[in-house]
Design a protein around this motif. Structure first.
Motif, short mmCIF file in Angstrom:
data_model
loop_
_atom_site.label_atom_id
_atom_site.label_comp_id
_atom_site.label_asym_id
_atom_site.label_seq_id
_atom_site.Cartn_x
_atom_site.Cartn_y
_atom_site.Cartn_z
N ASP A 1 -12.58 -9.85 10.28
CA ASP A 1 -11.09 -9.20 10.09
C ASP A 1 -11.01 -9.33 8.67
N PRO A 2 -10.47 -8.07 7.69
CA PRO A 2 -9.99 -8.16 6.45
C PRO A 2 -8.61 -8.90 6.37
N ASP B 1 -10.52 0.29 3.35
CA ASP B 1 -11.60 -0.72 4.00
C ASP B 1 -13.01 -0.81 3.35
N ARG B 2 -13.22 0.26 2.62
CA ARG B 2 -14.55 0.41 1.86
C ARG B 2 -14.84 -0.92 1.01
N PRO C 1 -19.90 -4.89 3.80
CA PRO C 1 -20.98 -5.69 3.05
C PRO C 1 -21.74 -5.02 2.21
N VAL C 2 -22.21 -6.08 1.02
CA VAL C 2 -23.07 -5.56 0.08
C VAL C 2 -24.33 -5.06 0.78
N GLU C 3 -24.61 -3.73 0.20
CA GLU C 3 -26.06 -3.29 0.74
C GLU C 3 -27.26 -3.90 0.03
N PRO C 4 -28.01 -4.45 0.54
CA PRO C 4 -29.24 -5.07 -0.26
C PRO C 4 -29.97 -4.26 -1.03
N ALA D 1 -3.34 -1.34 -9.85
CA ALA D 1 -4.33 -1.99 -8.83
C ALA D 1 -3.85 -1.73 -7.30
N LEU D 2 -2.68 -1.67 -6.92
CA LEU D 2 -2.25 -1.23 -5.68
C LEU D 2 -2.78 0.06 -5.21
N LEU D 3 -2.67 1.00 -6.34
CA LEU D 3 -3.02 2.47 -5.99
C LEU D 3 -4.37 2.42 -5.75
N TYR D 4 -5.28 1.70 -6.45
CA TYR D 4 -6.82 1.63 -6.26
C TYR D 4 -7.18 1.10 -5.09
N VAL D 5 -6.57 -0.08 -4.49
CA VAL D 5 -6.75 -0.56 -3.32
C VAL D 5 -6.05 0.55 -2.13
#
Length: 215
Positions: free
Chosen positions: A88-89, A198-199, A203-206, A189-193
């Motif tokens: 969970d984030p 949730d993107r 997980p980081v793609e290999p 920064a709030l606008l960006y988030v």
């Protein structure tokens, strides 16, 4: 006999040289490791001040990505640390740069909780005028603490500015540019988030091997 002595001397000198180089290499590696650990611990302490205590069970310093959003985050690439509880984030911590500080760029740490509120803001580095703009430092004043708990709706977006510009945030006597720039950077920064959602927690793609890319 003379030749033998020369060879022996050369051998001894060579042994000392190899030992010296090895010692320097080992010492350098140990020092580098200590520096890296000190930097890790210092950064960990900074994150702990702006993340909710006990809410995450991962290590955000080992769960991070780089993003490219110069218009909102002030630099070509920005580090984003992810705090999670299991899957969970919990929060994101961004390292944006304020490009338009009074005396140069200002580097920030901004924690945005999963509900869109700010966990906190801290200044990592700056070149602002001592006694004026340096009040952005937590050690110099509590001004930076006023961001905690704020969001894009509290205050309303049109109130994200210093009071001199009709906003809700204080400015410093004799120094308006610095707080104005930071308020704008935190809002961005709030606008960006908010835009990314949730993107940012995916997980980081290999990396795909070159051979597979060609097939």
């Amino acid at each position: 006999m003379k030749t033998r002595s020369i060879l022996l001397a050369g051998f001894v000198l060579g042994t000392f040289a190899i030992s010296g180089v090895s010692l320097v290499a080992v010492t350098h590696e140990a020092v580098d490791g200590r520096i890296a650990d000190n930097q890790y611990q210092a950064m960990k302490r900074k994150l702990e001040t702006i993340l909710p205590a006990g809410r995450a069970d991962n290590d955000p310093l080992r769960d991070h990505i780089q993003v490219a959003a110069r218009d909102l985050l002030g630099t070509e690439t920005t580090q984003v640390y992810r705090a999670r509880k299991g899957e969970d984030p919990v929060a994101l911590v961004l390292e944006p740069v304020v490009p338009d500080g009074y005396a140069g760029p200002i580097k920030l740490l901004i924690s945005v909780l999963h509900d869109g509120t700010l966990g906190g803001v801290r200044v990592v580095s700056h070149h602002e005028t001592p006694g004026l703009g340096d009040k952005i430092e937590e050690a110099k004043s509590d001004w930076i603490l006023a961001f905690t708990g704020k969001s894009l709706t509290d205050p309303p977006l049109d109130k994200w500015g210093v009071k001199r510009d009709g906003g809700e945030f204080d400015q410093f006597t004799g120094a308006t540019i610095t707080p104005r720039s930071i308020v704008n950077a935190v809002k961005n920064a709030l606008l960006y988030v908010d835009q990314q959602g949730d993107r940012l927690f995916r997980p980081v793609e290999p990396a795909v091997p070159a051979e597979r890319e060609k097939s």
